[in-house]
Enzyme design. Structure first.
Site, PDB file in Angstrom:
ATOM      1  N   GLN A 248       0.824  -1.199   0.000  1.00  0.00           N
ATOM      2  CA  GLN A 248       0.000   0.000   0.000  1.00  0.00           C
ATOM      3  C   GLN A 248       0.862   1.254   0.000  1.00  0.00           C
ATOM      4  O   GLN A 248       0.345   2.358  -0.123  1.00  0.00           O
ATOM      5  CB  GLN A 248      -0.920   0.020   1.230  1.00  0.00           C
ATOM      6  CG  GLN A 248      -1.958  -1.099   1.234  1.00  0.00           C
ATOM      7  CD  GLN A 248      -2.851  -1.075   2.458  1.00  0.00           C
ATOM      8  OE1 GLN A 248      -3.026  -2.098   3.102  1.00  0.00           O
ATOM      9  NE2 GLN A 248      -3.458   0.057   2.787  1.00  0.00           N
ATOM     10  N   ARG A 395      -9.364  -0.996   7.666  1.00  0.00           N
ATOM     11  CA  ARG A 395     -10.135  -0.006   6.951  1.00  0.00           C
ATOM     12  C   ARG A 395     -10.497   1.160   7.873  1.00  0.00           C
ATOM     13  O   ARG A 395     -11.642   1.535   7.997  1.00  0.00           O
ATOM     14  CB  ARG A 395     -11.401  -0.652   6.367  1.00  0.00           C
ATOM     15  CG  ARG A 395     -11.997   0.112   5.201  1.00  0.00           C
ATOM     16  CD  ARG A 395     -13.081  -0.727   4.541  1.00  0.00           C
ATOM     17  NE  ARG A 395     -13.634  -0.054   3.388  1.00  0.00           N
ATOM     18  CZ  ARG A 395     -14.221  -0.689   2.378  1.00  0.00           C
ATOM     19  NH1 ARG A 395     -14.299  -1.988   2.355  1.00  0.00           N
ATOM     20  NH2 ARG A 395     -14.717  -0.034   1.365  1.00  0.00           N
TER      21      ARG A 395
END
Lengths: 809, 290, 168
Positions: A248, A395
């Site tokens: 990421q 998340r």
């Protein structure tokens, strides 16, 4: 259709006082025509054609000539001395090229330890002892995946088991020391505080009501459907290390790899190809990555390592694991006055969280939420246990979920204590004036909390539901309504406060417009499903009037993209999206000069209109952005550099504060204890919306990921530290059957400091949904004396309180 | 997660399969593979030889004949869902087929495999116990029938001989006034039951005539709730009778605690599900759903 | 360990390979045939990411040995579009935003293809149950359901490519 806008506009009478304001801000701004597809258009995603035809390119799809495969031997103990490792039989297996052990990494330059993102240290491969179950012990490199899998079965490791310490409260007693490599022989890692303790004590002393609740937010795993993996490809001749990695944050990872390995950073190329979901789990550097890279360095061949699901669930970074003790104070008029929170953070065997350096507990001190109060004090202690290291988001933005869960539960508990409906209680305590300085030091940029709550209540028919609930209760049926009016904090962040290992948390964009008016734009972030290729193109379309279809967005290759900190914590739109807008504005400034030159007028005589500069008062005299781009290479003004491109490194002046109000309705089966989410309305406010379709998708997905920990997911260990939830058969991801039909809607309160007025949205629902669900279940059971339930709310937990209250079927 | 090595045979006739089984002592039968292959991937099962009987197409049938429903061992679970006779005349079986694992698994998983695995967490054992089904086992010397009550002998153990293959399941055709139901509480789709209850009964006027009750995943060996059957048998299904039957099942089941729940929860859940399944079965009997 | 020569038809192309008996079908498809559109998500037959059609039925290709598919007709995500035209399901997933990271998408589409072949006009409830063997971590499923419904409508209109189950 599930989107509420139409229904709301058609059928819901607007309440007195708020109607004008809410209606005025609800409309999504669309300034560009559909051919341009700037902000506000429901543009179909540019990335989708490859995914719907099986042409995505994920790490496991990368196949290089001569590629070898790596598999990992893992510890069956949570805490044990390693007596010996016998790899002779494995090495004798045809096709096995190497077994890499801790000693080998040590010899290769002390690579057996690595830094975590929190400046702690973590073992890559152990030499003396293992400190968590499924820890990497050694690795096999073989010519084929199946041979590597066979070979790890042939490695004999002799262990001497040590006592595990699984509970952080136990760990604080220091009877078992997890990290005996440290100078200080204690499991206590750090203590952190925010707010004003004295002021908080004072408001508690003066309070009319005080409520207290302990709560545990269990260990979770992000469980992206793609696990982690790498293909490392070291060329011994060119000394170039090419790495395909589920990352990421490829740029930050390149720097970490350079610092750890000693390889020069310009010789390391990290490519983060298509990523099958991240959710925070692909931010850390895991031992497997390092070993895989070393395997390629040693063999000079490409080496692939792909985790299987059990490795992913058992050893990769967890989320949450916060033990919270919260107290709330309230005055006689029903106004919240203060909040006191003590928290024990179970970090596992290393503090390997992915928080900004100055924030060991992330942004947890946002925990006063959407409510105006005089004082608050928050303490967090980090502690080692013999469990896998981590502390990443699930998340969510750096521990905001833990904060929101706590404050939204406490608000409900206090509402019940003072005897006020939870909606009314929230309304009474909402922050109203923005920017707002919170008692723990945050400056909220903008908000309209009441607007979101009103809209949610009208959409779901709150008053009618309360009537239905009362009737059902008379009949002995169990139904509950739960609210969560959360505030998120995303977009880290301003360089004065936010860095990862010292690297400031800016993000970047570079736009190049080609002579024919087509563009390539590269960003420092990395989409894992968020749709950056579309959203960023729309931002550029909005700013420059270039059709979004003509803008190719690229991310994830550190050799070509500008440096950035990556995608997590809902930071892409607040940071890289802003950088895209700012880079476009730099281009526009130059374009204006070129247009003035071409039209033979002064710059002051020009005005911008969607996709062209035109002469004020005579719009037929105009140059489109495409004409200007051509001129930038063919007919640019004397003395001006040719070309039309710009780069921007955006340092946000503040974080952004998205918010929303969610209302959940549950029905409970009093026989089995099962909870069914009947309806769930989510009204989100993320400021100006770039692509409404993508925003809806982010919210719906986040809602299911909020449902998951509320009712299903938890990583469970036995007393020996063995993971009992190491497969998808026991770590329970909701399917389309458990996941209800989400009903979403929005209000729009722009961020005053973001160039597009946007805020970031991907994680709000994961943050906001769990307390709405818990509040609904508790609401259904409140008349039985139930004040709180821990998540996940399993059927058995509900059954237990029902039977204790004498309710059965 | 890569399985260990094995030799593979794919017979095309039952005789060939039986012959292979006779020749390879370490052999396992591969039917739908939806339990066996995951176990092999974790190397919890490492058979030396696999005999794949998916080629035995003549073991794939559902037909009502001679007073029973004959189901070939290689019938896929999804075929039960699609079968008109099952859906119209065997509601207990229809209920069961819908809640086994998930739709993709049901496209491969077989009725025979589900039973032969003798896993008390599987759904068909309870259902077949409730139906009083018979298992047809075929060996080198021919076929024999095993009453379902005699089939499950231990955890993952059945009374098939080493050289025998389960070839057919026979369910007695329900008479008039019969009804059945399967009710399963699971944590999510695809999970094994926390508890599940299969009931098959025949009404005699407003009283229960015969009734059989099977329980899923609340005992080490698939079991019948004979106490609950006794409580419901020959009775009008009043609230008191239902409660007595439920409590009997709760007392006689032998669950173990796991992530799905404690022993106390599973017992009480079984009580609730027995009551509901009895009620639904009786409603179906009354409604002529057989 | 036995090795076997197997022949099957994959996306209308006949392929023959020699393989180990233990080769999982998903590895065979991904590695031997280089059809990487079928991904792997778990080890326990739970996630459905690897779903393909074998003789027209949607199955999890991680839970079948390649040797078992000898003689079978297989369809993977790469075979769904015909002559460059997207199948209505592919159109639906694109139109309705039925995907985000894309990793579960091939499996979802293959499951849905089988579902619609069996039940051309499914209710929302039937769609949700029909894809309950496939996990998605990104979308929250609403838009996947809409995508499949979109395809059902398109197929009913008769202007779709996928009205015939050629692989059945």
């Amino acid at each position: 259709m599930t989107h509420l806008e139409d229904r709301f506009e058609q059928h819901s009478p607007k309440p007195e006082g708020v109607s004008a304001k809410v209606a005025a801000v609800d409309e999504i701004q669309v300034k560009t025509p559909v051919e341009v597809c700037g902000m506000g258009h429901r543009m179909k995603r540019k990335e989708d054609p490859r995914f719907i035809q099986g042409k995505g390119n994920y790490v496991d799809d990368v196949k290089l000539p001569g590629m070898l495969y790596m598999d990992i031997v893992r510890s069956p103990y949570a805490h044990a001395k390693i007596v010996s490792i016998d790899d002779s039989e494995a090495l004798a297996t045809p096709g096995v090229l190497a077994v890499i052990k801790g000693e080998d990494l040590k010899a290769a330059g002390n690579l057996h330890w690595m830094p975590t993102l929190m400046s702690d240290t973590q073992m890559v491969l152990p030499i003396d002892k293992v400190i968590y179950y499924a820890q990497e012990v050694c690795a096999v490199v073989a010519t084929e995946r199946y041979i590597a899998a066979d070979a790890i079965e042939k490695i004999v490791v002799e262990y001497e088991p040590l006592d595990a310490v699984v509970d952080p409260h136990e760990a604080m007693k220091d009877k078992v020391i997890v990290r005996d490599d440290k100078e200080k022989q204690t499991n206590h890692i750090w203590h952190w505080e925010a707010g004003d303790e004295q002021a908080t004590d004072k408001v508690f002393a003066e309070a009319a009501h005080v409520v207290e609740q302990k709560m545990y937010l269990p260990r979770l795993h992000v469980s992206s459907i793609e696990t982690c993996g790498m293909v490392a490809n070291y060329n011994k001749v060119t000394e170039h290390m090419q790495i395909y990695m589920t990352s990421q944050a490829p740029h930050a990872h390149r720097t970490v790899f350079a610092l750890v390995s000693g390889l020069p950073e310009h010789k390391i190329q990290i490519i983060s190809p298509d990523i099958g979901g991240g959710f925070g789990g692909k931010v850390p550097v895991y031992p497997g990555y390092v070993v895989c890279a070393v395997a390629s360095l040693l063999t000079g061949a490409p080496v692939k390592w792909i985790e299987d699901r059990s490795e992913n669930l058992q050893a990769d970074s967890f989320a949450r694991d916060y033990h919270i003790d919260a107290k709330m104070a309230c005055d006689a008029e029903g106004r919240i006055t203060g909040l006191k929170v003590k928290t024990l953070a179970d970090c596992g065997a290393a503090d390997a969280a992915a928080n900004p350096s100055k924030f060991p507990a992330g942004l947890y001190s946002i925990c006063t939420g959407s409510y105006d109060m005089k004082a608050a004090h928050v303490e967090v202690d980090g502690v080692y246990t013999t469990k896998p290291p981590g502390g990443v988001a699930y998340r969510c933005s750096f521990r905001v979920t833990e904060a929101v869960h706590m404050i939204e539960r406490m608000t409900d508990i206090m509402a019940r204590e003072v005897g006020t409906d939870p909606a009314e209680f929230r309304r009474k305590n909402f922050i109203r004036d923005f920017p707002y300085k919170s008692p723990t030091g945050w400056e909220y940029d903008s908000g309209n909390y009441e607007g979101a709550l009103d809209k949610a209540m009208q959409s779901i028919g709150y008053d009618e539901l309360r009537r239905e609930q009362a009737e059902k209760r008379e009949r002995g049926e169990l139904m509950g309504i739960g609210i969560s009016s959360f505030t998120e904090v995303v977009g880290a962040g301003p360089s004065r406060d936010y860095d990862i290992l010292g690297i400031k948390m800016f993000d970047s964009a570079e736009i190049r417009i080609h002579p024919t008016g087509k563009a390539i734009a590269r960003f420092g972030t990395k989409s894992q499903g968020q749709g950056h290729e579309t959203t960023y193109a729309q931002i550029i379309a909005e700013e420059l009037g270039l059709p979004a279809a003509d803008v190719q967005v690229e991310e994830g290759d550190t050799d070509t993209a500008p440096y950035g900190l990556g995608t997590y914590a809902s930071r892409s739109t607040p940071t890289a999206g802003a950088a895209g807008a700012m880079a476009a504005r730099k281009i526009k400034a130059k374009a204006k000069k070129i247009a003035a030159y071409l039209l033979e007028v002064g710059e002051d005589d020009l005005e911008w209109n969607i996709s062209q500069f035109q002469v004020k008062g005579s719009p037929e005299q105009a140059k489109t952005i495409q004409e200007i781009a051509f001129a930038a290479y063919t007919n640019h003004p004397p003395g001006m550099e040719a070309g039309l491109e710009a780069t921007d490194y955006y340092d946000p002046p503040n974080l952004t504060f998205p918010f929303g109000s969610y209302i959940c309705v549950v029905d409970i089966d009093k026989g089995t204890g099962e909870v069914k989410v009947r309806r769930f309305v989510a009204i989100d406010d993320c400021g100006h919306i770039i692509n409404p379709m993508i925003v809806e998708g982010q919210i719906e997905g986040g809602l299911t990921m909020g449902l998951a920990p509320a009712l299903f997911e938890e990583i469970v260990y036995d007393e020996n530290g063995q993971n009992l939830t190491g497969t998808f058969a026991d770590y329970l991801l909701p399917t389309a059957v458990e996941s209800p039909k989400w009903e979403t809607g929005h209000t729009i309160t722009p961020s005053p400091h973001h160039p597009l007025g946007a805020k970031g949205v991907g994680e709000s629902p994961t943050v906001g949904a769990p307390p709405a669900i818990v509040n609904a279940v508790v609401d259904a059971l409140a008349h039985l004396g139930v004040k709180h339930l821990e998540i996940p709310i399993t059927p058995e937990k509900v059954w237990k309180v029902l039977r204790e209250a004498g309710v059965t079927d | 997660m890569i399985p260990g090595q094995f030799d593979y045979h794919a017979p095309t006739t039952l005789d060939e399969a039986l012959s292979l089984l006779g020749h390879h002592s370490g052999a396992k039968i591969l039917a739908g593979g939806q339990s066996l292959i995951p176990a092999m991937r974790f190397r919890l099962a490492q058979p030396e030889v696999l005999i794949d009987i998916n080629g035995l197409g003549d073991l794939d049938y559902i037909r009502e004949q001679d007073g029973h429903l004959a189901i070939g061992a290689m019938t896929r679970e999804s075929a039960l869902e699609a079968s008109t006779v099952v859906q119209s005349r065997y509601p207990l079986l229809a209920d069961t087929a819908r809640v086994i694992a998930d739709p993709l698994v049901r496209n491969l998983a077989t009725v025979g495999g589900n039973l032969a695995h003798a896993d008390p967490a599987n759904d068909h054992p309870a259902t077949m116990l409730a139906y009083g089904a018979e298992i047809v086992a075929t060996g080198p010397k021919g076929s024999r029938r095993i009453a379902i009550d005699d089939f499950f002998t231990g955890l993952f153990e059945n009374s098939l001989g080493d050289n025998e293959i389960l070839t057919e399941i026979r369910i007695p055709a329900p008479g008039s006034g019969s009804g059945g139901a399967y009710i399963k509480t699971e944590r999510k789709v695809g999970d094994y039951a926390i508890s599940a209850v299969a009931v098959q009964l025949a009404m005699d006027g407003d009283r229960v005539g015969t009734v059989r009750i099977g329980l899923t995943n609340v005992s080490p060996v698939p079991m019948r709730a004979v106490g609950a059957e006794a409580a419901a048998s020959r009775s009008v299904l009043s609230d008191e009778v239902l409660e007595a039957a439920g409590q009997a099942a709760a007392a006689e089941c032998e669950p173990s605690a796991d992530l799905r729940g404690s022993v106390a929860y599973k017992r009480d859940l079984t009580r609730v599900l027995v009551k509901r399944a009895l009620r639904r079965a009786a409603e179906r009997a009354a409604g002529g759903a057989s | 360990m036995s090795r076997h020569k197997i022949t099957m038809t994959v996306n209308d192309v006949e392929v023959t390979r020699e393989i180990e008996s233990r080769n999982l079908l998903v590895h065979f498809i991904r590695e031997d045939l280089s059809l990487t559109g079928t991904p792997i998500g778990c080890d326990t037959t739970s996630c459905g990411a690897c779903t393909v059609l074998v003789n027209g039925r949607a199955i999890k290709s991680c839970t079948m040995f390649a040797v078992q598919a000898n003689g079978a007709t297989i369809e993977t995500i790469e075979g769904v579009a015909q002559n460059g035209d997207l199948h209505p399901l592919q159109q639906g997933f694109w139109e309705k935003h039925g995907l985000q990271c894309g990793y579960c998408t091939p499996g979802m589409i293959m499951s849905a293809k089988h579902l619609l072949a069996e039940n051309p006009n499914p209710s929302e409830e039937e769609i949700r149950w029909g894809i309950s063997g496939n996990l998605c971590r990104c979308t929250g499923y609403n838009k996947i359901v809409e995508a499949i419904r979109y395809a059902a409508d398109k197929l009913a209109e008769g202007d779709g490519e996928g009205t015939e189950e050629t692989s059945a």
